[in-house]
Each structure stands twice: as C-alpha cells, then as structure tokens.
Design an enzyme around this catalytic site. Structure first.
Site, PDB file in Angstrom:
ATOM      1  N   ALA A 129     -39.595  27.539 -29.719  1.00  0.00           N
ATOM      2  CA  ALA A 129     -40.008  28.755 -30.426  1.00  0.00           C
ATOM      3  C   ALA A 129     -40.034  28.504 -31.934  1.00  0.00           C
ATOM      4  O   ALA A 129     -40.971  28.914 -32.635  1.00  0.00           O
ATOM      5  CB  ALA A 129     -39.075  29.909 -30.092  1.00  0.00           C
ATOM      6  N   ARG A 166     -40.503  25.703 -33.542  1.00  0.00           N
ATOM      7  CA  ARG A 166     -41.589  24.809 -33.927  1.00  0.00           C
ATOM      8  C   ARG A 166     -42.962  25.462 -33.755  1.00  0.00           C
ATOM      9  O   ARG A 166     -43.851  25.254 -34.577  1.00  0.00           O
ATOM     10  CB  ARG A 166     -41.473  23.507 -33.147  1.00  0.00           C
ATOM     11  CG  ARG A 166     -40.413  22.607 -33.770  1.00  0.00           C
ATOM     12  CD  ARG A 166     -39.666  21.743 -32.793  1.00  0.00           C
ATOM     13  NE  ARG A 166     -38.599  21.046 -33.519  1.00  0.00           N
ATOM     14  CZ  ARG A 166     -37.418  21.611 -33.808  1.00  0.00           C
ATOM     15  NH1 ARG A 166     -37.155  22.855 -33.438  1.00  0.00           N
ATOM     16  NH2 ARG A 166     -36.492  20.916 -34.471  1.00  0.00           N
ATOM     17  N   ARG A 203     -31.624  37.554 -25.602  1.00  0.00           N
ATOM     18  CA  ARG A 203     -30.640  38.372 -24.881  1.00  0.00           C
ATOM     19  C   ARG A 203     -29.451  38.714 -25.765  1.00  0.00           C
ATOM     20  O   ARG A 203     -28.634  39.548 -25.430  1.00  0.00           O
ATOM     21  CB  ARG A 203     -30.176  37.626 -23.624  1.00  0.00           C
ATOM     22  CG  ARG A 203     -31.298  37.391 -22.608  1.00  0.00           C
ATOM     23  CD  ARG A 203     -30.741  36.808 -21.319  1.00  0.00           C
ATOM     24  NE  ARG A 203     -31.801  36.482 -20.372  1.00  0.00           N
ATOM     25  CZ  ARG A 203     -32.378  35.296 -20.254  1.00  0.00           C
ATOM     26  NH1 ARG A 203     -32.003  34.308 -21.062  1.00  0.00           N
ATOM     27  NH2 ARG A 203     -33.329  35.086 -19.366  1.00  0.00           N
ATOM     28  N   TYR A 249     -35.815  41.649 -23.908  1.00  0.00           N
ATOM     29  CA  TYR A 249     -37.225  41.327 -23.749  1.00  0.00           C
ATOM     30  C   TYR A 249     -38.045  42.591 -23.497  1.00  0.00           C
ATOM     31  O   TYR A 249     -39.205  42.686 -23.921  1.00  0.00           O
ATOM     32  CB  TYR A 249     -37.425  40.335 -22.598  1.00  0.00           C
ATOM     33  CG  TYR A 249     -36.719  39.015 -22.783  1.00  0.00           C
ATOM     34  CD1 TYR A 249     -36.446  38.514 -24.057  1.00  0.00           C
ATOM     35  CD2 TYR A 249     -36.331  38.252 -21.684  1.00  0.00           C
ATOM     36  CE1 TYR A 249     -35.812  37.289 -24.225  1.00  0.00           C
ATOM     37  CE2 TYR A 249     -35.701  37.026 -21.839  1.00  0.00           C
ATOM     38  CZ  TYR A 249     -35.437  36.555 -23.111  1.00  0.00           C
ATOM     39  OH  TYR A 249     -34.804  35.346 -23.274  1.00  0.00           O
ATOM     40  N   HIS A 270     -39.671  31.809 -16.913  1.00  0.00           N
ATOM     41  CA  HIS A 270     -41.090  31.942 -17.251  1.00  0.00           C
ATOM     42  C   HIS A 270     -41.793  32.993 -16.398  1.00  0.00           C
ATOM     43  O   HIS A 270     -42.559  33.817 -16.904  1.00  0.00           O
ATOM     44  CB  HIS A 270     -41.803  30.602 -17.120  1.00  0.00           C
ATOM     45  CG  HIS A 270     -41.531  29.665 -18.250  1.00  0.00           C
ATOM     46  ND1 HIS A 270     -42.216  28.468 -18.412  1.00  0.00           N
ATOM     47  CD2 HIS A 270     -40.660  29.731 -19.285  1.00  0.00           C
ATOM     48  CE1 HIS A 270     -41.761  27.857 -19.504  1.00  0.00           C
ATOM     49  NE2 HIS A 270     -40.820  28.600 -20.034  1.00  0.00           N
ATOM     50  N   LYS A 282     -45.242  25.636 -21.341  1.00  0.00           N
ATOM     51  CA  LYS A 282     -45.280  24.847 -20.106  1.00  0.00           C
ATOM     52  C   LYS A 282     -43.859  24.604 -19.598  1.00  0.00           C
ATOM     53  O   LYS A 282     -42.910  24.536 -20.394  1.00  0.00           O
ATOM     54  CB  LYS A 282     -46.037  23.527 -20.338  1.00  0.00           C
ATOM     55  CG  LYS A 282     -45.467  22.627 -21.441  1.00  0.00           C
ATOM     56  CD  LYS A 282     -44.352  21.744 -20.954  1.00  0.00           C
ATOM     57  CE  LYS A 282     -43.768  20.950 -22.091  1.00  0.00           C
ATOM     58  NZ  LYS A 282     -42.434  20.427 -21.782  1.00  0.00           N
ATOM     59  N   ARG A 313     -30.120  21.032 -22.111  1.00  0.00           N
ATOM     60  CA  ARG A 313     -30.432  21.779 -20.887  1.00  0.00           C
ATOM     61  C   ARG A 313     -31.228  20.943 -19.884  1.00  0.00           C
ATOM     62  O   ARG A 313     -31.207  21.242 -18.680  1.00  0.00           O
ATOM     63  CB  ARG A 313     -31.233  23.040 -21.219  1.00  0.00           C
ATOM     64  CG  ARG A 313     -32.549  22.745 -21.886  1.00  0.00           C
ATOM     65  CD  ARG A 313     -33.562  23.894 -21.783  1.00  0.00           C
ATOM     66  NE  ARG A 313     -34.789  23.509 -22.453  1.00  0.00           N
ATOM     67  CZ  ARG A 313     -35.704  22.725 -21.902  1.00  0.00           C
ATOM     68  NH1 ARG A 313     -35.514  22.237 -20.682  1.00  0.00           N
ATOM     69  NH2 ARG A 313     -36.800  22.407 -22.581  1.00  0.00           N
ATOM     70  N   ASP A 348     -40.320  19.011 -18.195  1.00  0.00           N
ATOM     71  CA  ASP A 348     -40.394  18.842 -19.646  1.00  0.00           C
ATOM     72  C   ASP A 348     -41.294  17.688 -20.062  1.00  0.00           C
ATOM     73  O   ASP A 348     -42.039  17.798 -21.034  1.00  0.00           O
ATOM     74  CB  ASP A 348     -38.994  18.614 -20.221  1.00  0.00           C
ATOM     75  CG  ASP A 348     -38.214  19.900 -20.346  1.00  0.00           C
ATOM     76  OD1 ASP A 348     -38.399  20.613 -21.338  1.00  0.00           O
ATOM     77  OD2 ASP A 348     -37.414  20.208 -19.431  1.00  0.00           O
TER      78      ASP A 348
END
Length: 350
Positions: free
Chosen positions: A29, A31, A50, A71, A92, A110, A178, A191
């Site tokens: 986010a 970047r 959150r 959200y 997502h 993605k 993560r 990723d």
C-alpha cells in the site's frame, strides 16, 4: 527491423484524477500510494485498517484525507470512486466483495483470490454490478511489457515454442515475514510464483498439462516449486535463495530475453535465431516498485471510458492463472486457510 518498438503506454499524468480509497496499510500500500502520488494525478482520500490509530497515522504520513478503523466505513464513503485492495491475500475475496457490493470500482492486489473459485466469484460479482475490476499484477501495465506485447503481436519471434521464467527471493526466518506464515497463505507461489506462471499462461495460453513438485520450508509453508506446463514452459519460484529472476520467450525466428528481475521495469533484448545478426535492445530505467503507478493510471482511464476491465490484464487471464496455480498446489499438497481441496482446488490436468 533495426530497433524494438517503443512502448505505447500513455502518459500517467494524463489519466483522469479519481478519488481512491485503500484497504490495508502494509508494504505494498505504501509503495502503490507513493508511486501514484509522484507520477499521476490520482487523489487518495481514504485509507482503512482494522486498527483506527494505525489508519490515522498512515493517512497523516501519506497526505491522505481520512483514516478509517473499518473497511466498511471506507467503502461507504461518498468521496471514494475506486478501492485498491492491499490487504493480506486471505482477505482479498472479502474485501473485493465488500467494495463491489458498495458500488465501488476495485483494483485488487495480486493474486485476485486464493484460488480460481475465489477469482471467478470476484469477476462474476463485478460483471453483475457493471463495475470496473482488475488484478493489480503491475508487471503487465509496465512500458517494458508493452514492448513485449508488440514483439509477440508482430510475429518477430516466429512460432513461440517455450517460456522459461524464474523468480526467487531469500527470506530470513528470523524476520517473521508473513510469506513464512501458513495462516497467511504463505510460501512463494502467490507472492512470487504468480509472475512466472502469469507470463507463461499469457504467452502460451492456459496450460492443459501441469507437472509440479516442491520442497517444504522449515517454517511450515512450501519453500520452493518447479513446474512444467504443457512441456513448453518451465517455471520456478523459491524462498530459499535470491535467483536470477529472468525470463525467456523463445520462438522459431528469435528469442526475447527479460533480464532480472523480469517482472519489474527493465530491458527487453531480442536475439534473432541463429545469432547471425546483432541483438536489438529496448532499455528503460530500473525503477523497481516506483513503476506501480502505471496500473493506477490504467484503472483510471478504463473507469473514465466506462470499461469494466482492462485489456492489459483481463479478469479471465487472472482466473486462468489461478487455475494453473491450483493444479500446481494440488500436486504439491498445498492447502490454504479455509479451503477444502476436493472442492475449491480446480483440477487442470496431470
């Protein structure tokens, strides 16, 4: 042809300015927002986490109008035109659904979903609402890849016979990233492996025959995968090492090389078959993730023009990639949180 074609990518500053809301306050986010603020006229009016305090701090640091602690609040905001989903992979689907059901256009980081079923659900919901939706697989929006696109369309390579693509990055277990967490759908495939698989399916079409194997990581996630798609593409991804991360598209009349990291801004090199003529090279600055703004500009243009998707990364392509990755995971025994393998992992082929 003495030179490779120039990219046709429109000036990002010429894209219409829309109001963006961002779900998530993590690495990507930051970047995405930074790149879009530097290179486009896009406006960031809201960000949500959150944790309300985190959202407010993030908003203040990036010049964003408001930070929300949920959200739901963000997608209900009247001054948000389009939502960028930058949450963890496992959220997502829920976040895309939330935005679309609130009547917002959406750009989903993605992968579009954890699996093809989730990706198809998002695509179907967007279509039913007549809203723009795309997977933010930034590679396909880069000028570098418009050069590749033109070379493929021109027939310069002759009959394309094979694709070789690799993307590997070392992750130190002590850092607790993560990507090493099973509860966050960790491992290299979503990723990193998304890029080689997406390239192969884009160039050659969805694979009918997949052969894959992998190795476990000590953290409990998958650590490395190698796969052969239709005997024409070889793809590899790993968390164990920093690999060359290059890609090759080879045809009967020539070979296209993408020096690593192939999924970021960089060069394109065409070598004629047989090596009798000098190579042709397109060169662009290696700006890394500062190229993320191209996807924001493309989304803004499509929304202005009333399009519900982008031809640079159509949703059917995103779902097709997920279907191949589902089969790779099935063969490697990789199951993500909340999945029931027999029902949610589509079987491509063995």
């Amino acid at each position: 042809m003495r030179t490779l074609p120039a990219p046709r990518t429109p000036d990002p500053m010429a894209a219409p300015a829309l109001n963006w809301g961002v779900l998530g306050t993590g690495w990507i986010a930051e970047r995405f927002i930074g790149s879009a603020q530097r290179h486009t006229r896009q406006r960031f009016t809201a960000v949500a986490s959150r944790n309300a305090a985190r959202a407010e701090e993030f908003a203040a640091r990036h010049g964003i109008t408001r930070g929300y602690g949920s959200y739901e609040e963000l997608v209900a905001a009247a001054d948000v035109d389009v939502v960028y989903v930058a949450t963890e992979h496992t959220a997502h689907l829920a976040c895309a659904r939330l935005a679309l059901e609130a009547g917002k256009h959406v750009l989903v980081e993605k992968p579009l979903g954890l699996n093809a079923a989730q990706g198809a659900e998002i695509a179907e919901l967007a279509a039913s609402r007549g809203l723009f939706c795309a997977e933010a697989l930034w590679t396909f929006f880069l000028p570098r890849f418009d050069v590749v696109r033109q070379v493929l369309d021109s027939g310069m390579l002759g009959e394309v016979r094979s694709v070789l693509a690799d993307l590997g990055e070392y992750f130190d277990p002590a850092e607790g990233h993560r990507i090493l967490r099973a509860d966050q759908a960790g491992g290299p495939l979503l990723d990193l492996g998304t890029y080689p698989v997406s390239l192969a399916t884009w160039v050659l079409g969805p694979a009918e025959n997949v052969q894959a194997s992998g190795q476990a990581h000590p953290s409990g996630v998958n650590g490395q995968i190698g796969a052969v798609l239709d005997g024409r593409a070889v793809v590899h991804t790993t968390l164990f090492s920093d690999t060359p991360s290059t890609a090759v598209i080879a045809g009967t009349e020539g070979t296209l090389q993408l020096p690593g990291p192939f999924h970021q801004p960089g060069d394109v090199v065409f070598g004629p078959a047989g090596g009798g003529r000098p190579p042709l090279t397109y060169t662009e600055p290696r700006t890394g993730h500062d190229g993320l703004h191209f996807e924001a500009a493309e989304a803004a243009r499509c929304i202005r023009d009333g399009l519900v998707g982008t031809p640079l990364r159509p949703l059917p392509d995103s779902v097709a990639t997920l279907r191949v990755m589902d089969e790779i995971r099935r063969q490697c025994g990789i199951v993500f949180p909340g999945e029931q393998p027999d029902r949610t992992l589509g079987r491509t082929a063995t």
